[in-house]
Design a protein around this motif. Structure first.
Motif, mmCIF file in Angstrom:
data_model
loop_
_atom_site.group_PDB
_atom_site.id
_atom_site.type_symbol
_atom_site.label_atom_id
_atom_site.label_comp_id
_atom_site.label_asym_id
_atom_site.label_seq_id
_atom_site.Cartn_x
_atom_site.Cartn_y
_atom_site.Cartn_z
ATOM 1 N N LYS A 122 11.539 42.937 47.414
ATOM 2 C CA LYS A 122 11.706 41.524 47.035
ATOM 3 C C LYS A 122 13.178 41.118 47.124
ATOM 4 O O LYS A 122 13.503 40.038 47.582
ATOM 5 N N TYR A 123 14.061 42.010 46.644
ATOM 6 C CA TYR A 123 15.492 41.708 46.715
ATOM 7 C C TYR A 123 16.016 41.864 48.139
ATOM 8 O O TYR A 123 16.822 41.059 48.602
ATOM 9 N N LEU A 124 15.560 42.887 48.815
ATOM 10 C CA LEU A 124 16.049 43.159 50.159
ATOM 11 C C LEU A 124 15.939 41.951 51.084
ATOM 12 O O LEU A 124 16.840 41.669 51.875
ATOM 13 N N ILE A 125 14.805 41.241 50.983
ATOM 14 C CA ILE A 125 14.566 40.172 51.966
ATOM 15 C C ILE A 125 15.218 38.836 51.591
ATOM 16 O O ILE A 125 15.136 37.881 52.362
ATOM 17 N N LYS A 126 15.865 38.784 50.412
ATOM 18 C CA LYS A 126 16.563 37.539 50.055
ATOM 19 C C LYS A 126 17.906 37.512 50.759
ATOM 20 O O LYS A 126 18.949 37.802 50.164
ATOM 21 N N THR A 127 17.877 37.182 52.023
ATOM 22 C CA THR A 127 19.104 37.163 52.822
ATOM 23 C C THR A 127 18.882 36.258 54.023
ATOM 24 O O THR A 127 17.819 35.618 54.144
ATOM 25 N N ASN A 128 19.857 36.212 54.868
ATOM 26 C CA ASN A 128 19.772 35.457 56.112
ATOM 27 C C ASN A 128 18.548 35.924 56.923
ATOM 28 O O ASN A 128 18.447 37.082 57.316
ATOM 29 N N GLU A 129 17.626 34.975 57.182
ATOM 30 C CA GLU A 129 16.365 35.348 57.833
ATOM 31 C C GLU A 129 16.550 36.011 59.190
ATOM 32 O O GLU A 129 15.735 36.821 59.616
ATOM 33 N N LYS A 130 17.623 35.642 59.859
ATOM 34 C CA LYS A 130 17.850 36.158 61.214
ATOM 35 C C LYS A 130 17.987 37.680 61.254
ATOM 36 O O LYS A 130 17.670 38.316 62.249
ATOM 37 N N VAL A 131 18.510 38.253 60.150
ATOM 38 C CA VAL A 131 18.759 39.698 60.172
ATOM 39 C C VAL A 131 17.558 40.510 59.680
ATOM 40 O O VAL A 131 17.580 41.741 59.718
ATOM 41 N N LEU A 132 16.511 39.819 59.209
ATOM 42 C CA LEU A 132 15.382 40.542 58.605
ATOM 43 C C LEU A 132 14.793 41.663 59.467
ATOM 44 O O LEU A 132 14.588 42.773 58.979
ATOM 45 N N PRO A 133 14.503 41.394 60.751
ATOM 46 C CA PRO A 133 13.866 42.471 61.527
ATOM 47 C C PRO A 133 14.710 43.752 61.551
ATOM 48 O O PRO A 133 14.198 44.830 61.248
ATOM 49 N N SER A 134 16.005 43.641 61.840
ATOM 50 C CA SER A 134 16.797 44.880 61.899
ATOM 51 C C SER A 134 17.062 45.458 60.518
ATOM 52 O O SER A 134 17.069 46.676 60.339
ATOM 53 N N LEU A 135 17.232 44.590 59.537
ATOM 54 C CA LEU A 135 17.456 45.062 58.167
ATOM 55 C C LEU A 135 16.243 45.868 57.687
ATOM 56 O O LEU A 135 16.376 46.965 57.114
ATOM 57 N N LEU A 136 15.056 45.328 57.922
ATOM 58 C CA LEU A 136 13.835 46.006 57.470
ATOM 59 C C LEU A 136 13.581 47.296 58.242
ATOM 60 O O LEU A 136 13.085 48.276 57.685
ATOM 61 N N THR A 137 13.927 47.285 59.522
ATOM 62 C CA THR A 137 13.736 48.505 60.315
ATOM 63 C C THR A 137 14.573 49.641 59.734
ATOM 64 O O THR A 137 14.092 50.757 59.560
ATOM 65 N N VAL A 138 15.837 49.340 59.426
ATOM 66 C CA VAL A 138 16.700 50.360 58.813
ATOM 67 C C VAL A 138 16.136 50.800 57.471
ATOM 68 O O VAL A 138 16.034 51.991 57.177
ATOM 69 N N PHE A 139 15.778 49.839 56.643
ATOM 70 C CA PHE A 139 15.336 50.165 55.290
ATOM 71 C C PHE A 139 14.051 50.998 55.311
ATOM 72 O O PHE A 139 13.944 52.005 54.603
ATOM 73 N N ASN A 140 13.074 50.587 56.112
ATOM 74 C CA ASN A 140 11.792 51.307 56.155
ATOM 75 C C ASN A 140 11.975 52.741 56.620
ATOM 76 O O ASN A 140 11.412 53.672 56.054
ATOM 77 N N GLN A 141 12.784 52.894 57.676
ATOM 78 C CA GLN A 141 13.015 54.232 58.217
ATOM 79 C C GLN A 141 13.711 55.107 57.171
ATOM 80 O O GLN A 141 13.340 56.262 56.955
ATOM 81 N N THR A 142 14.709 54.513 56.521
ATOM 82 C CA THR A 142 15.441 55.238 55.482
ATOM 83 C C THR A 142 14.514 55.662 54.355
ATOM 84 O O THR A 142 14.536 56.813 53.908
ATOM 85 N N ALA A 143 13.676 54.732 53.891
ATOM 86 C CA ALA A 143 12.774 55.017 52.768
ATOM 87 C C ALA A 143 11.853 56.195 53.118
ATOM 88 O O ALA A 143 11.649 57.103 52.311
ATOM 89 N N LEU A 144 11.335 56.163 54.336
ATOM 90 C CA LEU A 144 10.428 57.232 54.763
ATOM 91 C C LEU A 144 11.175 58.566 54.831
ATOM 92 O O LEU A 144 10.669 59.614 54.411
ATOM 93 N N GLU A 145 12.398 58.532 55.351
ATOM 94 C CA GLU A 145 13.174 59.766 55.471
ATOM 95 C C GLU A 145 13.543 60.354 54.109
ATOM 96 O O GLU A 145 13.584 61.567 53.946
ATOM 97 N N VAL A 146 13.818 59.487 53.146
ATOM 98 C CA VAL A 146 14.131 59.982 51.807
ATOM 99 C C VAL A 146 12.927 60.746 51.236
ATOM 100 O O VAL A 146 13.084 61.805 50.617
ATOM 101 N N CYS A 147 11.721 60.232 51.493
ATOM 102 C CA CYS A 147 10.508 60.952 51.064
ATOM 103 C C CYS A 147 10.411 62.301 51.784
ATOM 104 O O CYS A 147 10.082 63.323 51.172
ATOM 105 N N GLU A 148 10.702 62.292 53.075
ATOM 106 C CA GLU A 148 10.674 63.551 53.832
ATOM 107 C C GLU A 148 11.648 64.560 53.226
ATOM 108 O O GLU A 148 11.330 65.733 53.049
#
Lengths: 324, 324
Positions: A116-142
């Motif tokens: 919810k907090y992550l996406i409160k930003t400039n909409e233009k950067v959302l795709p790359s921001l989310l790609t980094v965040f999702n990948q990171t989150a998954l790797e932390v679990c790994e």
């Protein structure tokens, strides 16, 4: 450009504004409690510094910075259940203070809240921001899974260990920096260099943690040293010692780390002596310095002026020199 | 326009393509296992139907549809730990087959994975898509916490129960539909009506679940009935029965639901008799029909032709009529 202290003040300020006054209280109270435990807030600091370095608007970075820190705290909350750790930052962990179910669920809610907090930003950067965040989150679990696997694995190499701490710790620092770079408008080459900077800083940071846990000055460190030794944790120091030890020393190490009889103080003292004898401290420091220097090389490559890089250069050096 | 069967085929197909061949296996195997357990795949179906209804490109909806289903399966995985349920869809649950730590962590990884799929879509819709998804995810956690609270709460009203199932079940159906609408290009009024359609369908769906658990035909239902009664679960039927029962009947209900001595078969038989005597089945059916009819009113308001609404109209009616 802002100073580290200014960034720290900013982070403190935005954290005090998080509103968790919602129902059911059994879900939101443990979240407030967890976020109130404090900590170094390294990830939001890195994110803000990265954004600022590229001349980005800090207002676009504040909420994503909170998102990264909430995510980090969520992983600690769930890790504490898995590791059965009763204490975190001097206070009872959530599963101890409430119960395991509440700890699982309030952790899950924190993960959603992070987004919810992550996406409160400039909409233009959302795709790359989310790609980094999702990948990171998954790797932390790994990383956490590898960490758990290693507890019962007979043979763990230093390479395995580095892979694990890269996933469990380094990628989240790297991801915070890359997120800041993306929000700040960096091109993808610079963002990737900053990611690599973070990855290397993260590895060095964890080695510093391993060192402090054994060789820290308790008065400054703020807690007892030797906890990794007591838990037989396969840290860099442990693995390097087993790599180097021979004959009687190896036998002693094996006995100490498998013994349940030896009292903790004696165990810590004897193992510290072996570590010193083998010089594992220096190997760890050398590895740490190498990662730090790799990190700085990546930072240098980035196409902004030295002055813009100052906050991150200083902060990373502070992290290496810290005594707690 | 596509038929329900075509949508089902599409969902089956995209599910077979999910690649979980990654390390560590201890993290990814439980995810494969969970997603392989099947289920009705209602949420991705609703998402695709919603997108199609507005003439959207189904290719933009496929990955988000997977995202919603992975999220749903993640919540089941964690719920099974919290509820200590050993069996799900006729197979051992993850925490039973592996252990609690693996179940916590592979669930967390599924949550991250859900987001990875969710964002593989038309970039323009990301802000609204994520807003719906994040809010839904948080509400599902709230619903689960209310559900756990009710287990030990003395007084739970039917209003409390409806609030809980709205959060725990209905909002995810509603969110899937709204997500599909957003991807399909619906305006916000239509998307909101579809959300309300889903909320009402979700409430009706849960009441149907409550009914089937007690009055289902075991041969068709595929499992034993009465499990909610055995667990003293405060369902609509339970709460309505306590609301209506007086004198001797109330005493009997109280005794049966607090007894630990009575064998399960006798308990189920006796409570079913009381439910029938009090007519709670009809109250539940009436409430269900009301929610279904509210749902259809919202659907009718949406500014697309009747033909475009056919798939959702039919599917929601099927959900109400289902016998398993």
């Amino acid at each position: 450009m802002h100073s580290t202290a200014e960034f720290q003040e900013k982070v403190k300020q935005i954290f005090s504004q998080i509103d968790l006054d919602a129902e059911p209280r059994e879900l939101y109270e443990p979240i407030s409690y967890t976020l109130g435990l404090g900590g170094k807030r390294i990830r939001p600091l890195l994110l803000l510094m990265a954004c600022d370095m590229f001349g980005g608007d800090l207002n676009d970075a504040l909420n994503p910075a909170i998102g990264f820190e909430i995510f980090h705290n969520f992983t600690l909350l769930h890790d504490d259940i898995m590791d059965q750790s009763p204490i975190r930052r001097g206070k009872e962990t959530v599963y101890k203070k409430w119960n395991t179910n509440i700890a699982i669920l309030s952790g899950d809610a924190m993960f959603a809240l992070a987004y919810k907090y992550l996406i409160k930003t400039n909409e233009k950067v959302l795709p790359s921001l989310l790609t980094v965040f999702n990948q990171t989150a998954l790797e932390v679990c790994e990383g956490q899974q590898f960490d758990m696997n290693y507890e019962t694995m007979e043979k763990v190499s230093i390479g395995d260990y580095i892979k694990m701490i890269r996933l469990k710790t380094a990628v989240l620092l790297a991801g915070s920096l890359k997120a800041g770079a993306i929000i700040g408008g960096a091109d993808s080459t610079d963002a990737d260099h900053l990611y690599s900077f973070g990855e290397n800083i993260g590895l060095a940071f964890q080695l510093k943690d391993d060192l402090l846990d054994v060789f820290g000055d308790e008065a400054v460190f703020g807690k007892r040293t030797g906890s990794d030794i007591v838990c037989n944790k396969k840290t860099f120091l442990y693995l390097k010692a087993f790599e180097l030890a021979k004959g009687e020393t190896l036998k002693q190490l094996e006995e100490l780390f498998s013994s349940v009889g030896t009292d903790n103080e004696t165990k810590i003292r004897k193992i510290k002596n072996i570590y010193s004898e083998l010089g594992v401290e220096h190997f760890a420091e050398e590895a740490m310095d190498n990662y730090h220097s790799n990190a700085l090389t990546h930072l240098q490559t980035i196409k902004v002026g030295t002055e813009q890089k100052q906050a991150l250069t200083e902060f990373s050096t502070q992290l290496m020199k810290r005594e707690k």
